[in-house]
Design a protein around this motif. Structure first.
Motif, PDB file in Angstrom:
ATOM      1  N   CYS A  99       0.853  -1.190   0.000  1.00 34.06           N
ATOM      2  CA  CYS A  99       0.000   0.000   0.000  1.00 34.06           C
ATOM      3  C   CYS A  99       0.894   1.247   0.000  1.00 34.06           C
ATOM      4  N   PRO A 100       0.669   2.172  -0.943  1.00 40.10           N
ATOM      5  CA  PRO A 100       1.532   3.365  -0.971  1.00 40.10           C
ATOM      6  C   PRO A 100       1.267   4.305   0.203  1.00 40.10           C
ATOM      7  N   ALA A 101       0.124   4.160   0.861  1.00 36.90           N
ATOM      8  CA  ALA A 101      -0.211   5.061   1.971  1.00 36.90           C
ATOM      9  C   ALA A 101       0.361   4.580   3.300  1.00 36.90           C
ATOM     10  N   CYS A 102       0.110   3.310   3.660  1.00 34.59           N
ATOM     11  CA  CYS A 102       0.519   2.854   4.990  1.00 34.59           C
ATOM     12  C   CYS A 102       1.567   1.739   4.934  1.00 34.59           C
ATOM     13  N   LYS A 103       2.002   1.384   3.738  1.00 37.64           N
ATOM     14  CA  LYS A 103       3.056   0.379   3.536  1.00 37.64           C
ATOM     15  C   LYS A 103       2.657  -1.039   3.952  1.00 37.64           C
ATOM     16  N   SER A 104       1.382  -1.237   4.147  1.00 35.81           N
ATOM     17  CA  SER A 104       0.914  -2.576   4.491  1.00 35.81           C
ATOM     18  C   SER A 104       0.942  -3.470   3.246  1.00 35.81           C
ATOM     19  N   TYR A 105       1.092  -4.768   3.502  1.00 32.08           N
ATOM     20  CA  TYR A 105       1.043  -5.709   2.382  1.00 32.08           C
ATOM     21  C   TYR A 105      -0.319  -6.392   2.275  1.00 32.08           C
ATOM     22  N   SER A 106      -1.270  -5.963   3.113  1.00 33.35           N
ATOM     23  CA  SER A 106      -2.610  -6.540   3.035  1.00 33.35           C
ATOM     24  C   SER A 106      -3.414  -5.822   1.961  1.00 33.35           C
ATOM     25  N   THR A 107      -3.055  -6.067   0.733  1.00 32.46           N
ATOM     26  CA  THR A 107      -3.709  -5.347  -0.354  1.00 32.46           C
ATOM     27  C   THR A 107      -4.393  -6.308  -1.305  1.00 32.46           C
ATOM     28  N   THR A 108      -5.409  -5.798  -1.952  1.00 33.69           N
ATOM     29  CA  THR A 108      -6.135  -6.564  -2.959  1.00 33.69           C
ATOM     30  C   THR A 108      -6.039  -5.815  -4.285  1.00 33.69           C
ATOM     31  N   ILE A 109      -5.823  -6.565  -5.338  1.00 33.14           N
ATOM     32  CA  ILE A 109      -5.767  -5.956  -6.667  1.00 33.14           C
ATOM     33  C   ILE A 109      -7.184  -5.757  -7.184  1.00 33.14           C
ATOM     34  N   ILE A 110      -7.498  -4.542  -7.580  1.00 34.62           N
ATOM     35  CA  ILE A 110      -8.839  -4.262  -8.109  1.00 34.62           C
ATOM     36  C   ILE A 110      -8.831  -4.307  -9.637  1.00 34.62           C
ATOM     37  N   SER A 111      -7.809  -3.698 -10.225  1.00 31.04           N
ATOM     38  CA  SER A 111      -7.710  -3.760 -11.677  1.00 31.04           C
ATOM     39  C   SER A 111      -6.252  -3.692 -12.083  1.00 31.04           C
ATOM     40  N   GLY A 112      -5.991  -4.070 -13.314  1.00 27.53           N
ATOM     41  CA  GLY A 112      -4.621  -3.987 -13.807  1.00 27.53           C
ATOM     42  C   GLY A 112      -4.030  -5.334 -14.131  1.00 27.53           C
ATOM     43  N   THR A 113      -4.877  -6.377 -14.205  1.00 28.46           N
ATOM     44  CA  THR A 113      -4.354  -7.701 -14.547  1.00 28.46           C
ATOM     45  C   THR A 113      -4.693  -8.066 -15.995  1.00 28.46           C
ATOM     46  N   GLU A 114      -5.287  -7.118 -16.725  1.00 25.01           N
ATOM     47  CA  GLU A 114      -5.785  -7.445 -18.061  1.00 25.01           C
ATOM     48  C   GLU A 114      -4.691  -7.395 -19.137  1.00 25.01           C
ATOM     49  N   THR A 115      -4.881  -8.221 -20.146  1.00 19.29           N
ATOM     50  CA  THR A 115      -4.052  -8.119 -21.342  1.00 19.29           C
ATOM     51  C   THR A 115      -5.010  -7.924 -22.513  1.00 19.29           C
ATOM     52  N   ILE A 116      -4.939  -6.765 -23.136  1.00 17.46           N
ATOM     53  CA  ILE A 116      -5.941  -6.370 -24.129  1.00 17.46           C
ATOM     54  C   ILE A 116      -5.267  -6.037 -25.454  1.00 17.46           C
ATOM     55  N   ILE A 117      -5.923  -6.439 -26.529  1.00 16.84           N
ATOM     56  CA  ILE A 117      -5.490  -5.963 -27.850  1.00 16.84           C
ATOM     57  C   ILE A 117      -6.194  -4.624 -28.039  1.00 16.84           C
ATOM     58  N   ASP A 118      -5.420  -3.557 -28.002  1.00 19.34           N
ATOM     59  CA  ASP A 118      -6.006  -2.225 -28.022  1.00 19.34           C
ATOM     60  C   ASP A 118      -6.404  -1.813 -29.437  1.00 19.34           C
ATOM     61  N   SER A 119      -5.489  -1.959 -30.386  1.00 15.74           N
ATOM     62  CA  SER A 119      -5.822  -1.637 -31.767  1.00 15.74           C
ATOM     63  C   SER A 119      -4.883  -2.342 -32.736  1.00 15.74           C
ATOM     64  N   ILE A 120      -5.381  -2.467 -33.938  1.00  8.27           N
ATOM     65  CA  ILE A 120      -4.617  -3.091 -35.016  1.00  8.27           C
ATOM     66  C   ILE A 120      -4.677  -2.154 -36.207  1.00  8.27           C
ATOM     67  N   VAL A 121      -3.520  -1.784 -36.722  1.00  3.90           N
ATOM     68  CA  VAL A 121      -3.489  -0.910 -37.893  1.00  3.90           C
ATOM     69  C   VAL A 121      -3.203  -1.753 -39.127  1.00  3.90           C
ATOM     70  N   ILE A 122      -4.134  -1.659 -40.089  1.00  2.45           N
ATOM     71  CA  ILE A 122      -4.003  -2.491 -41.289  1.00  2.45           C
ATOM     72  C   ILE A 122      -3.335  -1.694 -42.407  1.00  2.45           C
TER      73      ILE A 122
END
Ligand SMILES: [Zn+2]
Length: 122
Positions: A99-122
């Motif tokens: 945790c950037p605020a209290c430095k605890s390691y009791s954290t849960t990931i809410i978002s940021g685990t995705e792998t997305i194809i954002d765009s393809i240029v043809i």
């Protein structure tokens, strides 16, 4: 190898999209990897290069990878927010984020685990 199977499935998806759009060749591929997605970017690029070099469609494609920030929730201080820096010390298999605020390691990931194809240029 996780990166290889991910690169393969990304490549397959891209080929399918290219077919649907009657593309002859793909110029550029933009991917978004969340910060907590357990993907080694160098390894992914290496695998993707191996896969695409035999494909007419993607052999000359440029690959751009954007890392998007991840969001954490802290169970100790209730901090919730984006963190933009990947911690230096972490276990690849089961990363725990501080945790950037209290430095605890009791954290849960809410978002940021995705792998997305954002765009393809043809
Ligand atoms: Zn906290």
């Amino acid at each position: 190898m996780h990166e290889f199977s991910l690169a393969q499935s990304v490549h397959e998806t891209i080929l399918a999209v290219a077919h649907e759009n009657n593309a002859a060749r793909i110029e550029k591929i933009v991917l978004k990897f969340g910060m907590f997605a357990l993907v080694q970017e160098d390894q992914f690029r290496f695998c993707f290069d191996l896969i695409k070099k035999d494909s007419k469609m993607t052999a000359t494609s440029k690959l751009e990878i954007i890392r998007t920030p991840g969001e954490l929730q802290c169970e100790k201080c209730q901090f919730q927010g984006k963190i933009s820096e990947y911690p230096q010390e972490h276990n690849e298999l089961a990363p725990i984020f501080q945790c950037p605020a209290c430095k605890s390691y009791s954290t849960t990931i809410i978002s940021g685990t995705e792998t997305i194809i954002d765009s393809i240029v043809i």
